[in-house]
Scaffold this motif. Structure first.
Motif, mmCIF file in Angstrom:
data_model
loop_
_atom_site.group_PDB
_atom_site.id
_atom_site.type_symbol
_atom_site.label_atom_id
_atom_site.label_comp_id
_atom_site.label_asym_id
_atom_site.label_seq_id
_atom_site.Cartn_x
_atom_site.Cartn_y
_atom_site.Cartn_z
ATOM 1 N N UNK A 284 36.774 -33.768 19.591
ATOM 2 C CA UNK A 284 36.930 -32.340 19.772
ATOM 3 C C UNK A 284 38.020 -32.240 21.004
ATOM 4 N N UNK A 285 37.815 -33.208 21.875
ATOM 5 C CA UNK A 285 39.239 -32.949 22.735
ATOM 6 C C UNK A 285 40.727 -33.169 22.269
ATOM 7 N N UNK A 286 40.573 -33.987 21.480
ATOM 8 C CA UNK A 286 42.094 -34.392 20.687
ATOM 9 C C UNK A 286 42.455 -32.956 19.828
ATOM 10 N N UNK A 287 41.376 -32.434 19.203
ATOM 11 C CA UNK A 287 41.596 -31.362 18.223
ATOM 12 C C UNK A 287 42.200 -30.339 19.105
ATOM 13 N N UNK A 296 40.193 -26.297 26.718
ATOM 14 C CA UNK A 296 39.253 -26.739 26.145
ATOM 15 C C UNK A 296 39.207 -28.350 25.915
ATOM 16 N N UNK A 297 40.383 -28.770 25.891
ATOM 17 C CA UNK A 297 40.691 -30.327 25.748
ATOM 18 C C UNK A 297 40.043 -30.921 27.182
ATOM 19 N N UNK A 298 40.620 -30.245 28.215
ATOM 20 C CA UNK A 298 40.246 -31.038 29.514
ATOM 21 C C UNK A 298 38.725 -30.901 29.745
ATOM 22 N N UNK A 300 36.239 -30.909 27.353
ATOM 23 C CA UNK A 300 35.656 -31.858 26.503
ATOM 24 C C UNK A 300 35.969 -33.247 26.955
ATOM 25 N N UNK A 301 37.254 -33.331 27.425
ATOM 26 C CA UNK A 301 37.418 -35.036 28.113
ATOM 27 C C UNK A 301 36.572 -34.882 29.210
ATOM 28 N N UNK A 302 36.434 -34.060 30.143
ATOM 29 C CA UNK A 302 35.649 -34.256 31.431
ATOM 30 C C UNK A 302 34.330 -34.480 31.151
ATOM 31 N N UNK A 303 33.575 -33.856 30.083
ATOM 32 C CA UNK A 303 32.233 -34.142 29.794
ATOM 33 C C UNK A 303 32.122 -35.596 29.159
ATOM 34 N N UNK A 304 33.346 -35.885 28.479
ATOM 35 C CA UNK A 304 32.980 -37.191 27.668
ATOM 36 C C UNK A 304 33.162 -38.195 28.773
ATOM 37 N N UNK A 305 33.959 -38.000 29.756
ATOM 38 C CA UNK A 305 34.120 -38.987 30.779
ATOM 39 C C UNK A 305 32.734 -39.320 31.861
ATOM 40 N N UNK A 306 32.162 -37.963 32.164
ATOM 41 C CA UNK A 306 30.864 -38.200 32.604
ATOM 42 C C UNK A 306 29.600 -38.732 31.710
ATOM 43 N N UNK A 307 29.702 -38.564 30.512
ATOM 44 C CA UNK A 307 28.733 -39.302 29.751
ATOM 45 C C UNK A 307 28.996 -40.825 29.530
#
Length: 321
Positions: A284-287, A296-298, A300-307
């Motif tokens: 999702x971040x890449x798209x 939006x990318x940032x 999604x990336x921030x949420x992914x990093x937290x998880x």
């Protein structure tokens, strides 16, 4: 302080350089002729934010910790040296307008049955926040934090009762108030056992309110407003915060839930849920980035990093909670 103090304001700071100054300045300008004492407890910030206090606000007290002791423990440190009749626990990402402190203090002055009162919190977007809530249940937590359970719809009613049964424009008694701005009677705070330091960051305000409610009324005062920017420091440390809240929910269930299996059920649910939430976030971040949606990318990336931080650095402490 040599004079009697009406209000001791206790602020826990952690890397809040951009926001702490505004908070302290608003207190200096809008203390409403109350005799106040302001105590900043710094949890080993690395951004030199604590230096703002002695440099620009010498009338305020600074406590420096050499390690991040957590929100609850730092608040207890401040309370231990506070001398006010009332203790006001305030986040560093808030701004106090004129009149709010006096309205809150006046409410406790005129209502001896109340042990705590909190203001209406307004976001920087001007929208009132849900600063009062019902007590959380296991079903509400599973609906909020475990996608497979949410898909069943079994916790929808409980979640709505927990999160949405609150009108920010109406004053009244509530089961719990947000710890971002909470005014407590001094004697009630110490009688209930203070903040539980087993909670490092997250859910400690729910636990405190539950214990305070055994001593008197907790009241939401919509006529007093405070601007709450909303976890500015936390957003810069999402992984640490996510772990703190998940561990906090487990501790809360263990301490207050009647079902002794509730903590285990919640642990299993979150452990299964985390990779389910994580995997779609990377594409999702890449798209979003390919489409030019940098925000939006940032996000999604921030949420992914937290998880990812939770999976790689938080699961052990989560299961030990």
């Amino acid at each position: 302080m040599s004079e009697p103090v009406d209000l001791s304001i206790i602020i826990v700071n952690w890397n809040g350089r951009k926001i702490l100054r505004n908070c302290l300045q608003s207190i200096r300008e809008h203390h409403d002729n109350l005799a106040i004492q302001t105590i900043v407890v710094d949890n080993a910030s690395t951004d030199a934010s604590a230096d703002v206090v002695p440099a620009d606000f010498p009338e305020m007290t600074l406590v420096r910790n050499d390690a991040n002791r957590g929100f609850a423990a730092a608040n207890n440190q401040g309370a231990a040296i506070a001398t006010g009749r009332y203790l006001f626990f305030l986040n560093n990402d808030t701004v106090v307008p004129a009149g709010s402190l006096s309205r809150l203090a006046k409410y406790l002055d005129e209502h001896p049955e109340a042990v705590a009162v909190g203001p209406q919190l307004i976001g920087d977007d001007g929208v009132p926040q849900r600063s009062g809530r019902n007590l959380v249940t296991l079903r509400a937590l599973l609906h909020q934090n475990v996608l497979p359970f949410r898909w069943t719809g079994l916790g929808r009613k409980s979640y709505r009762a927990y999160r949405h049964a609150f009108d920010a424009t109406r004053s009244g008694p509530v089961p719990q108030l947000a710890g971002a701005a909470l005014l407590v009677r001094r004697e009630a705070f110490f009688a209930c056992g203070q903040w539980d330091e087993q909670f490092q960051f997250g859910v400690e305000d729910v636990d405190l309110c539950l214990r305070l409610a055994a001593l008197g009324t907790i009241y939401y005062l919509a006529d007093a407003t405070i601007t709450h920017l909303g976890r500015v420091s936390s957003h810069m440390n999402r992984g640490w915060v996510f772990r703190g809240y998940q561990c906090g929910f487990v501790k809360y269930l263990r301490k207050h839930h009647r079902n002794r299996w509730a903590p285990l059920i919640y642990k299993i649910g979150v452990t299964i849920d985390t990779p389910i939430r994580l995997l779609p976030l990377w594409p999702k971040a890449a798209i979003s980035r390919l489409r030019g949606n940098r925000e939006g990318a940032d996000k999604s990336a921030s949420r992914a990093a937290a998880l990812w931080f939770f999976l790689t650095h938080g699961l052990v402490s989560f299961w030990r909670a």
